[in-house]
Design an enzyme around this catalytic site. Structure first.
Site, PDB file in Angstrom:
ATOM      1  N   ASP A   1       0.840  -1.202   0.000  1.00 22.82           N
ATOM      2  CA  ASP A   1       0.000   0.000   0.000  1.00 22.82           C
ATOM      3  C   ASP A   1       0.877   1.256   0.000  1.00 22.82           C
ATOM      4  O   ASP A   1       0.369   2.377  -0.086  1.00 22.82           O
ATOM      5  CB  ASP A   1      -1.012  -0.005   1.161  1.00 22.82           C
ATOM      6  CG  ASP A   1      -0.352  -0.107   2.519  1.00 22.82           C
ATOM      7  OD1 ASP A   1       0.883  -0.224   2.594  1.00 22.82           O
ATOM      8  OD2 ASP A   1      -1.097  -0.059   3.530  1.00 22.82           O
ATOM      9  N   SER A   2       2.213   1.063   0.053  1.00 20.59           N
ATOM     10  CA  SER A   2       3.138   2.180  -0.166  1.00 20.59           C
ATOM     11  C   SER A   2       2.927   2.754  -1.569  1.00 20.59           C
ATOM     12  O   SER A   2       3.417   3.845  -1.879  1.00 20.59           O
ATOM     13  CB  SER A   2       4.588   1.724   0.009  1.00 20.59           C
ATOM     14  OG  SER A   2       4.838   0.541  -0.727  1.00 20.59           O
TER      15      SER A   2
ATOM     16  N   GLU B   1      -1.702  -5.419   8.606  1.00 19.96           N
ATOM     17  CA  GLU B   1      -0.868  -4.821   9.655  1.00 19.96           C
ATOM     18  C   GLU B   1      -1.457  -5.025  11.040  1.00 19.96           C
ATOM     19  O   GLU B   1      -2.654  -4.799  11.256  1.00 19.96           O
ATOM     20  CB  GLU B   1      -0.714  -3.317   9.385  1.00 19.96           C
ATOM     21  CG  GLU B   1       0.045  -3.030   8.102  1.00 19.96           C
ATOM     22  CD  GLU B   1       0.324  -1.544   7.885  1.00 19.96           C
ATOM     23  OE1 GLU B   1       0.015  -0.717   8.781  1.00 19.96           O
ATOM     24  OE2 GLU B   1       0.848  -1.212   6.809  1.00 19.96           O
TER      25      GLU B   1
ATOM     26  N   GLU C   1       9.018  -4.114  10.579  1.00 20.06           N
ATOM     27  CA  GLU C   1       9.491  -2.841  10.013  1.00 20.06           C
ATOM     28  C   GLU C   1      10.023  -1.926  11.116  1.00 20.06           C
ATOM     29  O   GLU C   1       9.337  -1.687  12.125  1.00 20.06           O
ATOM     30  CB  GLU C   1       8.320  -2.167   9.262  1.00 20.06           C
ATOM     31  CG  GLU C   1       8.717  -0.831   8.636  1.00 20.06           C
ATOM     32  CD  GLU C   1       7.707  -0.292   7.624  1.00 20.06           C
ATOM     33  OE1 GLU C   1       6.713  -0.990   7.323  1.00 20.06           O
ATOM     34  OE2 GLU C   1       7.917   0.840   7.157  1.00 20.06           O
TER      35      GLU C   1
ATOM     36  N   ASP D   1      -1.084  -6.033  -0.326  1.00 23.09           N
ATOM     37  CA  ASP D   1      -1.482  -5.423   0.944  1.00 23.09           C
ATOM     38  C   ASP D   1      -2.979  -5.176   0.996  1.00 23.09           C
ATOM     39  O   ASP D   1      -3.549  -4.574   0.060  1.00 23.09           O
ATOM     40  CB  ASP D   1      -0.798  -4.053   1.091  1.00 23.09           C
ATOM     41  CG  ASP D   1       0.411  -4.092   1.994  1.00 23.09           C
ATOM     42  OD1 ASP D   1       0.546  -5.043   2.793  1.00 23.09           O
ATOM     43  OD2 ASP D   1       1.227  -3.159   1.893  1.00 23.09           O
TER      44      ASP D   1
ATOM     45  N   LYS E   1      -1.193  -9.340   2.814  1.00 25.73           N
ATOM     46  CA  LYS E   1      -0.538  -8.866   4.039  1.00 25.73           C
ATOM     47  C   LYS E   1      -1.473  -7.911   4.759  1.00 25.73           C
ATOM     48  O   LYS E   1      -2.162  -7.108   4.107  1.00 25.73           O
ATOM     49  CB  LYS E   1       0.790  -8.168   3.711  1.00 25.73           C
ATOM     50  CG  LYS E   1       1.483  -7.571   4.937  1.00 25.73           C
ATOM     51  CD  LYS E   1       2.944  -7.226   4.668  1.00 25.73           C
ATOM     52  CE  LYS E   1       3.169  -5.942   3.925  1.00 25.73           C
ATOM     53  NZ  LYS E   1       2.628  -4.730   4.579  1.00 25.73           N
TER      54      LYS E   1
HETATM   55  O1  KIV Z   1       3.574  -1.164   1.665  1.00 30.79           O
HETATM   56  C1  KIV Z   1       4.763  -1.485   1.763  1.00 30.79           C
HETATM   57  O2  KIV Z   1       5.605  -1.111   0.937  1.00 30.79           O
HETATM   58  C2  KIV Z   1       5.166  -2.298   2.894  1.00 30.79           C
HETATM   59  C3  KIV Z   1       6.623  -2.574   3.044  1.00 30.79           C
HETATM   60  C4  KIV Z   1       7.319  -1.383   3.586  1.00 30.79           C
HETATM   61  C5  KIV Z   1       6.877  -3.764   3.880  1.00 30.79           C
HETATM   62  O3  KIV Z   1       4.356  -2.718   3.653  1.00 30.79           O
END
Ligand code: KIV
Length: 262
Positions: free
Chosen positions: A42-43, A112, A179, A81, A110
């Protein structure tokens, strides 16, 4: 690569490599490299869409990026994500969000944090969806954490992290991202778990590393956290290509006769 190959690497004491990716063109290059896995993070909200946090991305946009990456990287394990709040609703909505990304082609998802997510992790895993956990600096909680800061420095925070990692493993996670956690804390968590721990800003004594693609390529010149190694200066290299292109056009050098149809 699938989640079993991914996990076997920990057993064989082989380091795992993962990069984020959000589009088809980069996915093709990663697919042709030895990197093990791709995270459609989600970055994307930040590096692809220019937001200052990861909060501004929704499930449809994540699915859109996931589809493009899967088309470009058929040989890699692609993990997507679940975006901010998409898995914090009622069970039916959470499952629908997870299904959306799996139908977009992700092989795993993934999410969080551990608090409030354990039952969902268990349910998704029981439903056939491999889940990667994410602890430490969890960017979706950035306002709760008070900024992008190292987590787990104090003893109490470190033991809580360890407890949450254990709970996520027990709930069925196949892997865990840690992280921005002190190296000693990350090392102890990686040692205590049977699932692979992938670090970002978590030192070397974990089972693998992940970096944000645009950051490791040096496309984001103002961004230099301590943990980041840049493997090229893509900002300057690309700018120089764009400048050469511009100059060749304005000077009349491009296109030449060979580059034109007779
Ligand atoms: O969204 C992302 O890029 C991440 C990584 C920093 C692990 O969750």
């Amino acid at each position: 690569m699938n989640i079993l190959d991914f996990q076997a690497k920990k057993q064989k004491n082989e380091k795992i490599t993962m990069l984020t990716c959000y589009d088809y063109s980069f996915a093709r290059i990663i697919d042709d490299s030895p990197v093990d896995a791709i995270l459609v993070g989600d970055s994307a909200a930040m590096v692809m869409h220019g937001h200052s946090t990861t909060l501004n991305i929704d499930i449809d946009t994540m699915a859109f990026h996931t589809e493009a990456v899967v088309r470009g990287a058929p040989r890699k394990l692609v993990i997507a994500d679940l975006p901010f709040l998409s898995y914090r609703k009622d069970l039916a909505s959470n499952v629908e969000a997870a299904g959306r990304l799996m139908k977009a082609g992700a092989q795993a998802l993934k999410l969080e944090g551990a608090v409030g997510n354990l039952e969902l992790v268990h349910h998704l895993v029981q439903s056939g969806i491999p889940i990667m956990g994410h602890l430490g600096l969890t960017p979706q909680s950035i306002h709760q954490l008070g900024g992008f800061k190292v987590q787990g420095r104090e003893d109490r925070a470190a033991s809580l992290l360890k407890e949450h990692a254990q709970q996520l493993q027990e709930a069925g996670c196949f892997s865990l991202v840690l992280e921005c956690v002190p190296s000693s804390v990350a090392a102890s968590i990686a040692k205590s778990l049977s699932i692979p721990v992938i670090g970002i800003g978590a030192g070397s004594q974990v089972d693998g590393q992940v970096l944000v693609l645009q950051d490791m390529l040096g496309m984001n010149p103002g961004f230099k956290p301590k943990f980041l190694r840049t493997y090229m200066n893509a900002f300057e290299t690309l700018k120089s290509a764009f400048t050469d292109y511009h100059q060749s056009v304005v000077s009349g050098d491009f296109p030449n006769e060979k580059e034109s149809y007779s």
